[in-house]
Motif scaffolding. Sequence first.
Motif, PDB file in Angstrom:
ATOM      1  N   TYR A  74      25.281  13.108  24.254  1.00 12.07           N
ATOM      2  CA  TYR A  74      25.933  12.072  23.483  1.00 12.07           C
ATOM      3  C   TYR A  74      27.048  12.697  22.631  1.00 12.07           C
ATOM      4  N   PHE A  75      28.425  12.012  22.761  1.00 10.12           N
ATOM      5  CA  PHE A  75      29.346  12.776  21.903  1.00 10.12           C
ATOM      6  C   PHE A  75      29.855  11.664  21.204  1.00 10.12           C
ATOM      7  N   LEU A  76      30.436  11.912  20.054  1.00 13.44           N
ATOM      8  CA  LEU A  76      31.145  10.766  19.097  1.00 13.44           C
ATOM      9  C   LEU A  76      32.512  11.467  18.727  1.00 13.44           C
ATOM     10  N   LEU A  77      33.718  11.154  19.379  1.00 13.61           N
ATOM     11  CA  LEU A  77      35.059  11.588  19.025  1.00 13.61           C
ATOM     12  C   LEU A  77      35.867  10.921  17.826  1.00 13.61           C
ATOM     13  N   LEU A  78      35.846  11.529  16.644  1.00 10.53           N
ATOM     14  CA  LEU A  78      36.576  10.879  15.454  1.00 10.53           C
ATOM     15  C   LEU A  78      38.076  11.114  15.684  1.00 10.53           C
ATOM     16  N   GLU A  79      38.819  10.022  15.636  1.00 13.44           N
ATOM     17  CA  GLU A  79      40.275  10.064  15.578  1.00 13.44           C
ATOM     18  C   GLU A  79      40.745   9.517  14.388  1.00 13.44           C
ATOM     19  N   THR A  80      41.904   9.960  13.976  1.00 16.75           N
ATOM     20  CA  THR A  80      42.744   9.438  12.676  1.00 16.75           C
ATOM     21  C   THR A  80      42.614   7.955  12.544  1.00 16.75           C
ATOM     22  N   ASP A  81      42.713   7.326  11.457  1.00 16.75           N
ATOM     23  CA  ASP A  81      42.690   5.950  11.325  1.00 16.75           C
ATOM     24  C   ASP A  81      43.820   5.316  11.789  1.00 16.75           C
ATOM     25  N   SER A  82      44.228   5.175  13.054  1.00 20.55           N
ATOM     26  CA  SER A  82      45.397   4.801  13.644  1.00 20.55           C
ATOM     27  C   SER A  82      45.076   4.233  15.017  1.00 20.55           C
ATOM     28  N   GLU A  87      43.733   4.812  20.611  1.00 22.20           N
ATOM     29  CA  GLU A  87      43.837   4.147  22.220  1.00 22.20           C
ATOM     30  C   GLU A  87      44.520   5.346  22.924  1.00 22.20           C
ATOM     31  N   GLN A  88      45.494   5.979  22.490  1.00 17.14           N
ATOM     32  CA  GLN A  88      45.650   7.258  23.311  1.00 17.14           C
ATOM     33  C   GLN A  88      44.589   8.125  23.842  1.00 17.14           C
ATOM     34  N   PHE A 100      32.423  11.768  32.324  1.00 15.03           N
ATOM     35  CA  PHE A 100      31.601  11.182  31.197  1.00 15.03           C
ATOM     36  C   PHE A 100      31.970   9.522  31.251  1.00 15.03           C
ATOM     37  N   VAL A 101      30.941   8.993  30.572  1.00 18.54           N
ATOM     38  CA  VAL A 101      31.110   7.602  30.572  1.00 18.54           C
ATOM     39  C   VAL A 101      31.897   7.305  28.981  1.00 18.54           C
ATOM     40  N   VAL A 102      32.965   7.146  28.981  1.00 20.84           N
ATOM     41  CA  VAL A 102      33.867   7.142  27.638  1.00 20.84           C
ATOM     42  C   VAL A 102      33.992   5.772  27.321  1.00 20.84           C
ATOM     43  N   CYS A 103      33.648   5.535  26.140  1.00 16.44           N
ATOM     44  CA  CYS A 103      33.419   4.173  25.289  1.00 16.44           C
ATOM     45  C   CYS A 103      34.473   3.910  24.291  1.00 16.44           C
ATOM     46  N   SER A 104      35.057   3.064  24.259  1.00 18.37           N
ATOM     47  CA  SER A 104      35.864   2.538  22.982  1.00 18.37           C
ATOM     48  C   SER A 104      35.254   2.104  21.911  1.00 18.37           C
ATOM     49  N   GLU A 105      35.865   1.506  20.700  1.00 20.40           N
ATOM     50  CA  GLU A 105      35.332   1.197  19.601  1.00 20.40           C
ATOM     51  C   GLU A 105      34.328  -0.156  19.873  1.00 20.40           C
ATOM     52  N   ALA A 119      27.801  10.564  27.428  1.00 24.97           N
ATOM     53  CA  ALA A 119      28.535   9.403  27.086  1.00 24.97           C
ATOM     54  C   ALA A 119      29.265   9.929  25.618  1.00 24.97           C
ATOM     55  N   MET A 120      30.526   9.400  25.642  1.00 26.12           N
ATOM     56  CA  MET A 120      31.404   9.891  24.643  1.00 26.12           C
ATOM     57  C   MET A 120      32.113   8.453  23.999  1.00 26.12           C
ATOM     58  N   VAL A 121      32.019   8.387  22.840  1.00 26.94           N
ATOM     59  CA  VAL A 121      32.678   7.111  22.158  1.00 26.94           C
ATOM     60  C   VAL A 121      33.765   7.667  21.271  1.00 26.94           C
ATOM     61  N   VAL A 122      34.990   6.878  21.523  1.00 28.43           N
ATOM     62  CA  VAL A 122      36.153   7.486  20.831  1.00 28.43           C
ATOM     63  C   VAL A 122      36.514   6.350  19.790  1.00 28.43           C
ATOM     64  N   VAL A 123      36.271   6.762  18.434  1.00 23.96           N
ATOM     65  CA  VAL A 123      36.595   5.778  17.414  1.00 23.96           C
ATOM     66  C   VAL A 123      37.587   6.303  16.216  1.00 23.96           C
ATOM     67  N   LYS A 124      38.066   5.334  15.506  1.00 22.41           N
ATOM     68  CA  LYS A 124      38.963   5.806  14.278  1.00 22.41           C
ATOM     69  C   LYS A 124      37.977   5.987  13.163  1.00 22.41           C
ATOM     70  N   LYS A 125      38.700   6.963  12.045  1.00 23.32           N
ATOM     71  CA  LYS A 125      37.791   6.973  11.151  1.00 23.32           C
ATOM     72  C   LYS A 125      38.201   6.094  10.154  1.00 23.32           C
ATOM     73  N   ASN A 126      37.570   4.869  10.273  1.00 21.97           N
ATOM     74  CA  ASN A 126      37.645   3.719   9.562  1.00 21.97           C
ATOM     75  C   ASN A 126      36.467   3.306   9.120  1.00 21.97           C
ATOM     76  N   SER A 127      36.320   2.817   7.601  1.00 20.05           N
ATOM     77  CA  SER A 127      34.844   2.759   7.393  1.00 20.05           C
ATOM     78  C   SER A 127      34.134   1.642   7.950  1.00 20.05           C
ATOM     79  N   ARG A 128      34.894   0.493   8.427  1.00 28.91           N
ATOM     80  CA  ARG A 128      34.233  -0.686   9.114  1.00 28.91           C
ATOM     81  C   ARG A 128      33.777  -0.114  10.432  1.00 28.91           C
ATOM     82  N   VAL A 129      34.412   0.723  11.160  1.00 33.49           N
ATOM     83  CA  VAL A 129      34.183   0.979  12.596  1.00 33.49           C
ATOM     84  C   VAL A 129      32.978   2.069  12.386  1.00 33.49           C
TER      85      VAL A 129
END
Length: 622
Positions: A74-82, A87-88, A100-105, A119-129
């Motif tokens: 399991y992987f969690l990729l944290l991206e800038t809050d943009s 999405e990029q 990999f199974v790549v998942c969005s937010e 599995a890799m989840v790509v998310v923003k560093k946003n408190s809600r997310v």
Amino acid sequence: MTYLGDYVKGFEDKGHHKQAVSIKKTASEVGEKYLKNFDYSSNQIGLLLGNIQSGKTGQMFGIASEAADRGFPYFLLLETDSTLLQEQTYERAKRDLPDFVVCSENEEQKFRDHGNAPAMVVVKKNSRVLKAWADRFKNTNMLAGNPLFILDDEADAVSLNTKINQRTDNNIKKQSTINKYLDAIRDTALSSMFLQITGTPQAVFLQSKESNWRPMFTYYFEPGEGYLGGNFFFPESQEIPKFVRLTDGKKSKEVAKEAVLRHLVVSAQVLLSGSKVSNCIVHPGIKQSAHAAAREDIEFALNWWSFHHNNGNFKNELKREYESLAPVKADKVPYDKIFSKVLSMLENREYSIVMLNGTSTDGSEDYAEGCNFVIGGTNLGRGVTFGQLNTFIYTRTSQNPQADTMWQHQRMFGYDRDAGLIAMYSTQELYNLFSEINETNNSIIDQVKRGRGIEIAYPDGLNPTRANVLDKSLLNVVPGGSNRFPVDPVNNTYEQIQSLVAKFGSKDPVQQVSLNFVVQILNHISAEESFNMNGYIRMIEAKLAEDPLAQGGLLVRRDRNISHASRALLAPNDWAETNRLEDEFVLTIYSVLGQKENGWGGNPVWVPNIKLPKTKNFYMIP
């Protein structure tokens, strides 16, 4: 085929052999040195260090592939809050990591149904997310018996605790929201590897050990061939490169006129050579009023040249700019074609002025093609990339400049730049400031490559990072030029130190010696906990990392009758003598008689006094 093998093969298939070799080297070495010994029962933290815009994402995916080969599911990729950047990165992960199974937010079900693939989840560093995914990880219970690999892109930006210096009514340190949710996410898994990724590690290295956010290991990867970075723009030699045009004493409209014509000529060369875009960045600061004023200057310059294109001054200036071009990635276009193209650009307004700030609606598609002038402040920082950036106008000023923030705005760094077309407009003060930052960056990289503890130093008035992520109760800022000595030094042994300094007379003036010799002496002395002897040794080793032949000063004095715990160690004459070497480390070592009546233990002891170079302040954290 392994996950890493498949990933690297994708680059080989595209003909990117050197990039494939670099990624495989990084991933394999990180795997062998650090992932191989992961215990699958604890939370560990490391740092992937690379230069600004030098290909960190590609290296990061390589490490993820290696981690999958070593049993991380399991992987969690944290991206800038943009949203744009998230999405990029998500689309790039899907493209480059087909195994990999790549998942969005919002793809929780896709994550649950990942099957046997990592599995890799790509998310923003946003408190809600982050809160949502902390809950999802906990509710699925899939991580309870498995490790989680977290990849934190731009880890120094918002992940650290920005409330480290605030306390609750019960005197407990507060925790910022993002930092709290990252802790919660780590706690949902049996164990975790948290890989911080950044090109500006100052804030990360200045975290205390007790914060649990200082890396246990750091891996630096070299930029690839053709990369233009800090050493190109701010070389160690004192001579300023010819492509740097100092703006001191010039009005903003004068600077704009020169820079606009330069960029038009460069853009003509680039576009006529087959490239689709040529960008100029204008960075006047973070205030939108400054952005508006900069736009007025650019519009004025474009209109001025459009109106005066028939006079001799225009032709002379355009000829001068043309002659200064020395393209290395394409043949130089003949002058008459450049002249015609510039006239066409002016007459037909074949250019765009793009504003990137909190109120503008312009986006990356607005500077993806043609000749562009991009104006902005904060939005020109982390994660934002500009194709074929050739002209850079930096007029930003700050009363309390921060090294990491200023460096993140160096969008000129990258691979698709042409060294013979670059032009940078800046004041002498700003250029010197950037040079200081680059010097310290090189020192940090050298320390990492040598496997030494990290010491950070900057000139007075330049801060390493923002204060709200540094624990003020533990951070020690040691001013340059100050003298430091331990109250209760312990010699290991007195006789060994005496032998080391036997050739130095008690009446000799301060002697130039190798800093390696100074370190050798200090390694024979320990001190009370409040005197961070290892920290001072690391300061000197950091200088040696920059220059293995670096020299310092040594002053030896014997049979001194000094009271224990004196406020100052050095006699006035010795203090004046050591100050002759203002910009060097100077070790003064006293053989103190150590009488009990003066508060000592009854035996002679060598007491070191370390004078720091006057030019920089040093930052120490336990």
